[in-house]
Structure formats: structure tokens, C-alpha cells
Design a protein around this motif. Structure first.
Motif, PDB file in Angstrom:
ATOM      1  N   MET A 183       0.313  -6.120   2.825  1.00  0.00           N
ATOM      2  CA  MET A 183      -0.623  -5.475   1.912  1.00  0.00           C
ATOM      3  C   MET A 183       0.106  -4.524   0.962  1.00  0.00           C
ATOM      4  N   TRP A 184       1.104  -3.814   1.474  1.00  0.00           N
ATOM      5  CA  TRP A 184       1.897  -2.926   0.617  1.00  0.00           C
ATOM      6  C   TRP A 184       2.606  -3.711  -0.483  1.00  0.00           C
ATOM      7  N   GLN A 185       3.164  -4.864  -0.134  1.00  0.00           N
ATOM      8  CA  GLN A 185       3.811  -5.703  -1.133  1.00  0.00           C
ATOM      9  C   GLN A 185       2.799  -6.231  -2.156  1.00  0.00           C
ATOM     10  N   THR A 186       1.611  -6.598  -1.680  1.00  0.00           N
ATOM     11  CA  THR A 186       0.574  -7.091  -2.593  1.00  0.00           C
ATOM     12  C   THR A 186       0.154  -6.014  -3.580  1.00  0.00           C
ATOM     13  N   LEU A 187      -0.004  -4.803  -3.107  1.00  0.00           N
ATOM     14  CA  LEU A 187      -0.396  -3.704  -4.002  1.00  0.00           C
ATOM     15  C   LEU A 187       0.674  -3.436  -5.044  1.00  0.00           C
ATOM     16  N   ARG A 188       1.934  -3.511  -4.658  1.00  0.00           N
ATOM     17  CA  ARG A 188       3.020  -3.242  -5.599  1.00  0.00           C
ATOM     18  C   ARG A 188       3.179  -4.354  -6.624  1.00  0.00           C
ATOM     19  N   GLN A 189       3.123  -5.612  -6.164  1.00  0.00           N
ATOM     20  CA  GLN A 189       3.427  -6.716  -7.068  1.00  0.00           C
ATOM     21  C   GLN A 189       2.202  -7.246  -7.801  1.00  0.00           C
ATOM     22  N   LYS A 190       1.072  -7.319  -7.128  1.00  0.00           N
ATOM     23  CA  LYS A 190      -0.133  -7.878  -7.755  1.00  0.00           C
ATOM     24  C   LYS A 190      -0.901  -6.841  -8.547  1.00  0.00           C
ATOM     25  N   HIS A 191      -1.050  -5.631  -7.986  1.00  0.00           N
ATOM     26  CA  HIS A 191      -1.836  -4.580  -8.635  1.00  0.00           C
ATOM     27  C   HIS A 191      -0.983  -3.548  -9.361  1.00  0.00           C
ATOM     28  N   SER A 192       0.357  -3.678  -9.277  1.00  0.00           N
ATOM     29  CA  SER A 192       1.277  -2.759  -9.974  1.00  0.00           C
ATOM     30  C   SER A 192       1.025  -1.307  -9.584  1.00  0.00           C
ATOM     31  N   LEU A 193       0.797  -1.054  -8.305  1.00  0.00           N
ATOM     32  CA  LEU A 193       0.558   0.295  -7.822  1.00  0.00           C
ATOM     33  C   LEU A 193       1.823   0.830  -7.150  1.00  0.00           C
ATOM     34  N   MET A 247      -8.883  -4.216 -12.419  1.00  0.00           N
ATOM     35  CA  MET A 247      -7.507  -3.835 -12.748  1.00  0.00           C
ATOM     36  C   MET A 247      -7.451  -2.328 -12.940  1.00  0.00           C
ATOM     37  N   PHE A 248      -6.396  -1.697 -12.383  1.00  0.00           N
ATOM     38  CA  PHE A 248      -6.271  -0.252 -12.414  1.00  0.00           C
ATOM     39  C   PHE A 248      -5.000   0.143 -13.164  1.00  0.00           C
ATOM     40  N   CYS A 249      -5.045   1.328 -13.752  1.00  0.00           N
ATOM     41  CA  CYS A 249      -3.868   1.882 -14.429  1.00  0.00           C
ATOM     42  C   CYS A 249      -2.877   2.340 -13.363  1.00  0.00           C
ATOM     43  N   PRO A 250      -1.613   1.873 -13.402  1.00  0.00           N
ATOM     44  CA  PRO A 250      -0.645   2.280 -12.385  1.00  0.00           C
ATOM     45  C   PRO A 250      -0.152   3.709 -12.544  1.00  0.00           C
ATOM     46  N   PHE A 251      -0.529   4.374 -13.660  1.00  0.00           N
ATOM     47  CA  PHE A 251      -0.030   5.728 -13.910  1.00  0.00           C
ATOM     48  C   PHE A 251      -1.041   6.802 -13.514  1.00  0.00           C
ATOM     49  N   CYS A 252      -2.329   6.549 -13.786  1.00  0.00           N
ATOM     50  CA  CYS A 252      -3.335   7.560 -13.454  1.00  0.00           C
ATOM     51  C   CYS A 252      -4.415   7.049 -12.507  1.00  0.00           C
ATOM     52  N   GLY A 253      -4.480   5.737 -12.277  1.00  0.00           N
ATOM     53  CA  GLY A 253      -5.426   5.189 -11.328  1.00  0.00           C
ATOM     54  C   GLY A 253      -6.798   4.899 -11.876  1.00  0.00           C
ATOM     55  N   VAL A 254      -7.020   5.075 -13.166  1.00  0.00           N
ATOM     56  CA  VAL A 254      -8.332   4.810 -13.762  1.00  0.00           C
ATOM     57  C   VAL A 254      -8.540   3.302 -13.864  1.00  0.00           C
ATOM     58  N   GLN A 255      -9.767   2.843 -13.554  1.00  0.00           N
ATOM     59  CA  GLN A 255     -10.086   1.428 -13.679  1.00  0.00           C
ATOM     60  C   GLN A 255     -10.130   1.042 -15.145  1.00  0.00           C
ATOM     61  N   LEU A 256      -9.471  -0.056 -15.493  1.00  0.00           N
ATOM     62  CA  LEU A 256      -9.341  -0.503 -16.872  1.00  0.00           C
ATOM     63  C   LEU A 256     -10.359  -1.582 -17.188  1.00  0.00           C
ATOM     64  N   GLY A 257     -10.583  -1.794 -18.461  1.00  0.00           N
ATOM     65  CA  GLY A 257     -11.494  -2.843 -18.901  1.00  0.00           C
ATOM     66  C   GLY A 257     -10.788  -4.175 -18.989  1.00  0.00           C
ATOM     67  N   ASP A 258     -11.245  -5.037 -19.899  1.00  0.00           N
ATOM     68  CA  ASP A 258     -10.680  -6.375 -20.057  1.00  0.00           C
ATOM     69  C   ASP A 258      -9.471  -6.323 -20.972  1.00  0.00           C
ATOM     70  N   VAL A 261      -5.779   3.288  -4.559  1.00  0.00           N
ATOM     71  CA  VAL A 261      -5.177   2.420  -3.546  1.00  0.00           C
ATOM     72  C   VAL A 261      -6.256   1.861  -2.616  1.00  0.00           C
ATOM     73  N   ASN A 262      -7.167   2.725  -2.172  1.00  0.00           N
ATOM     74  CA  ASN A 262      -8.238   2.270  -1.281  1.00  0.00           C
ATOM     75  C   ASN A 262      -9.141   1.249  -1.957  1.00  0.00           C
ATOM     76  N   ALA A 263      -9.407   1.455  -3.261  1.00  0.00           N
ATOM     77  CA  ALA A 263     -10.240   0.496  -3.993  1.00  0.00           C
ATOM     78  C   ALA A 263      -9.561  -0.859  -4.089  1.00  0.00           C
ATOM     79  N   ALA A 264      -8.244  -0.868  -4.340  1.00  0.00           N
ATOM     80  CA  ALA A 264      -7.518  -2.138  -4.423  1.00  0.00           C
ATOM     81  C   ALA A 264      -7.462  -2.827  -3.061  1.00  0.00           C
ATOM     82  N   ILE A 265      -7.271  -2.036  -1.994  1.00  0.00           N
ATOM     83  CA  ILE A 265      -7.249  -2.625  -0.648  1.00  0.00           C
ATOM     84  C   ILE A 265      -8.611  -3.228  -0.305  1.00  0.00           C
ATOM     85  N   THR A 266      -9.679  -2.521  -0.663  1.00  0.00           N
ATOM     86  CA  THR A 266     -11.024  -3.044  -0.408  1.00  0.00           C
ATOM     87  C   THR A 266     -11.245  -4.369  -1.126  1.00  0.00           C
ATOM     88  N   THR A 267     -10.723  -4.469  -2.356  1.00  0.00           N
ATOM     89  CA  THR A 267     -10.830  -5.725  -3.101  1.00  0.00           C
ATOM     90  C   THR A 267     -10.117  -6.852  -2.372  1.00  0.00           C
TER      91      THR A 267
END
Length: 418
Positions: A113-123, A1-12, A93-99
Motif C-alpha cells: 500500500m505504501w508503494q501504491t500511494l507513492r507511485q500511483k497517487h504521488s504521495l 486525484m490529490f495534490c502531492p504538495f498540500c493534499g487538496v483534492q484536484l479537479g479534472d 493519505v487516509n482518503a487515498a487508502i480508503t479509495t
């Protein structure tokens, strides 16, 4: 899971981003019993990419929250929710696409894929950037989608006798003739092709199997549909494989499945009909239209009595021709091309190996002794004796081709009064 504001990978399940300090608690799902707040509802509908007017309608219709458009825009700004600002870093974005590409997401085009990134990953990401990223990360998938080509699974086998596919052919059953066949998955060699009064009797199918095993060896696996006629054969095969130690020994050596999934033998039946059985279907249909065949038990027995000998001879001829014809190479196939007889007996020439096992003939004979005797050629012992007596009285010569068989059939039918 990534932060939608700065892109840093988040914990649990974090509540705040450790890098930018923004509230990211909305990324984790609430418990079903919790009542979502207005901010949570706004975030949820924003992630689903609804317009502001649809936002207001959802909030009022489903949740009873009346909010003006100006107020909604102010709330979105306060929650840092924007579609054209604060874009997520491309590395994220590339990390989420790779996932996503590690699973079923590899089938998605850039819009999905663009819709998945916006709705599933909140990017927050531009669609063009997703298109460019997919071209770099999944060029093969992009090429296949561009060609609009459906990718099929390929049949794969290590060598002959790894899998035998067994099935029955019922297209001639309305005329009294049933066919049972078996094909080797690797070489496409026809192991047996037998006709008779039935292919629903487990003892008949088991006899075909034991006779083939005695001459060709024991296959590693057996593939059949779920019909009861395969029960004895499956039990015998699992018993013969019980003392082996490989991963498919014992009960795992037999596979039940649907007929449509038994692709090797099912696809071969189409060749068989085009090259052989269509002639016989037309021949028997012509007899029926001339009122020489009405589909009852006695005419079916007479068809078997007269035609089965030359029909089985033609099956043997077709089996021999097929096993020695050349299968052309197919680009998407993982199995070799060549003559089935050569691929079966000389697998080392094609990069394969014999996957079968030797079997003790005495053990096979013990199983044969346990099986009940199969039906007579005609399928009815009394009718067979009756037809044999009529044939002797009329001094008919056994037919050697189909025109002679038709003449014998018509004469015997008139003599028997069928």
C-alpha cells in the motif's frame, strides 16, 4: 486525484494546484504521441522510487540524457521532489487508502500500500504511517494477513432446488462402468446416482434428469460442465423454464462452466471414491492383473452384465446413507449444516426456502417420448443376448454379492472364450 504538495483534492486534469499553486500537470498522463520533457522523465522515475544513481543510468541509457549526480539533485530540489520532506497530510493519505480499499487494494499489506500511494497517487508518506492507517481503516484484512490465512469464497444458496450440479464420474470407465450424478447445492442431497454403459449419451443424461424432475420438481438453475452429453438436458431444462418470469428464466436457467469450478459435485466425488469406488477399482484391477480382464469391448460388456446390478444396488445404498448422514457445521460456510434429506424437505427449519417450481407430468412425458431409447444394460444388445443364453445353459444364479459376481464373471468369460 490529490495534490502531492498540500493534499487538496484536484479537479479534472489541472495544470496548477488551486491551493498552493504548484505545478501538478505531471499527474495527468501525456498522450502517447507527445515527447516527454526532462522534467517529466525525472518525475516519472522519481514516482517509481528509483535511487539517484539508477535515475542517471535510466536517463542516459534509455533517453540519451547525460546528467551529473549534482545536477540531478538540483533538478529534484527545483521540482520539489523529496522523499523525506513535504510529507502529504494524513487526511489525504487516509482518503487515498480508503479509495484503494474499495477495490482490490484491500488485499494489499502496508508495504504494498505504501508503494501504491507513492507511485500511483504521488504521495510522500512514511511507511509507518501507512501501517497505522491500515490498522484503523482495515482491521479485518490486517488480522487475516497476520494469520497468513487465505480467504476463500463461500458457496451460497437461498434454499433447495435453487441449483442442481450435474457431472459424470469416469474412474470406473476403464472397466466398463460409467456413473452419472447430481447434487443439490443447498442441502447437498444426492438427487440421482446412476451407473450404466455410458454417461456420454445425451439421451441417458436427459432420462436421469426427467425422472428426477418428475419426483422432486423443477430446479431454478442447472450447473454442468461443457460436455456434449449435457446438451439435451440443458435444452429441456431451458424449455421447461421458458414461461417463468424470474431473473433466471429461460436460457439463463442453465450454466455451463469448467469441471473444476463445479465445486459441489466435484468435491463430493472425492468422498464417493474414499467410501465406495476405491474398493471396486481395486477389485477390477485385481481381475486385470490375474489376466481375466484386458480392457477390450467384450470383457467390458461382460463386467456390466454381471456386476451392474449389485453395483447399482450399492450406489442406491450409498445415496440413502449420504442423504441421511449429518453434515457438520463449517465456520466459513454460508449453507446450513444437518442431514441433507432434512435440509432438502424442511428448508424452513434452516432459514431457507424451496426455490423449485412445479411441472406438469404430461409435459415431462412429451419430452420423454421425444428421446431415443437408452442402451441395454450390457451396452451391446447382441452380446447381452449371448451372455443371457450362456447363463441359462450353465444354470448360473444371478449374483447377490461381489464374490458371487466374480465367480459368475470368470465362468462366463471362460465359456465365451474371451
Amino acid at each position: 486525484m490529490f495534490c502531492p504538495f498540500c493534499g487538496v483534492q484536484l479537479g479534472d486534469a489541472p495544470k496548477f494546484c488551486p491551493s498552493c499553486g504548484q505545478n501538478v500537470g505531471f499527474l495527468t498522463e501525456r498522450q502517447p504521441t507527445d515527447e516527454p520533457s526532462e522534467d517529466d522523465l525525472i518525475r516519472a522515475y522519481f514516482r517509481k522510487d528509483h535511487s539517484n544513481e539508477v535515475f542517471r543510468d535510466f536517463l542516459e541509457t534509455k533517453h540519451g540524457i547525460v546528467m551529473s549526480l549534482k545536477t540531478l539533485k538540483r533538478r529534484l530540489k527545483r521540482l520539489n521532489l523529496s522523499r523525506r520532506a513535504n510529507y502529504t497530510p494524513l487526511e489525504t493519505v487516509n482518503a487515498a487508502i480508503t479509495t484503494e480499499l474499495n477495490g482490490s487494494g484491500q488485499l494489499l499489506g502496508y508495504r504494498a500500500m505504501w508503494q501504491t500511494l507513492r507511485q500511483k497517487h504521488s504521495l510522500t508518506v512514511r511507511r509507518d504511517n501507512v501501517m497505522q492507517a491500515l490498522r484503523l481503516l482495515n482491521p479485518t484484512g490486517v488480522s487475516l494477513r497476520h494469520r497468513r490465512r487465505f480467504v476463500r469464497r463461500s458457496y451460497c444458496a437461498a434454499g433447495p432446488n435453487q441449483v442442481w450440479h450435474v457431472d459424470g464420474y469416469d474412474k470406473l470407465k476403464p472397466f466398463g462402468i460409467a456413473i452419472s450424478g447430481c447434487i443439490d447445492g443447498y442441502s447437498r442431497r444426492i438427487m440421482w446416482l446412476s451407473s450404466g454403459s455410458t454417461n456420454n449419451d445425451p439421451a441417458v443424461i436427459a432420462h436421469h434428469y426427467l425422472q428426477c424432475v418428475s419426483s422432486c420438481g423443477l430446479p431454478a438453475r442447472l450447473r454442468t460442465d461443457c460436455g456434449t452429453e449435457n446438451g439435451d438436458m440443458a435444452a429441456i431444462h431451458c424449455s421447461l423454464r421458458e414461461d417463468h418470469t424470474n431473473e433466471f428464466a429461460g436460457s439463463l436457467s442453465h450454466m455451463y462452466g469448467t469441471s473444476t469450478a463445479n465445486q459441489r459435485i466435484e468435491s463430493w466425488w472425492s468422498f464417493f471414491r474414499k467410501q465406495r469406488t476405491q474398493f471396486w477399482m481395486d477389485l477390477f484391477s485385481d481381475l486385470r492383473e490375474r489376466h481375466y480382464f484386458n480392457g477390450t469391448h467384450e470383457p467390458k460388456c461382460l463386467v456390466r452384465y454381471v456386476f451392474l446390478g449389485i453395483f447399482q444396488k450399492e450406489l442406491d445404498e450409498h445415496r440413502e446413507l449420504w442423504n441421511n448422514h449429518t453434515i457438520r457445521p463449517v465456520r466459513q460456510s454460508l449453507c446450513p449444516s444437518g442431514k441433507p434429506e432434512t435440509m432438502y424437505h424442511l428448508p424452513h427449519r434452516f432459514g431457507g426456502r424451496d426455490c423449485g417450481f412445479p411441472v406438469d407430468p404430461q409435459v415431462l412425458q412429451e419430452f420423454k417420448d421425444l428421446l431415443p431409447p437408452t442402451n441395454s444394460l450390457c451396452g451391446d444388445a447382441n452380446l447381452q443376448a449371448y451372455f443371457t443364453n450362456l447363463e441359462r445353459q450353465s444354470q448360473l444364479v444371478p449374483p447377490i454379492n461381489w464374490p458371487a459376481a466374480v465367480d459368475n464373471y470368470i465362468r462366463l468369460k471362460e465359456m465365451a472364450g474371451l
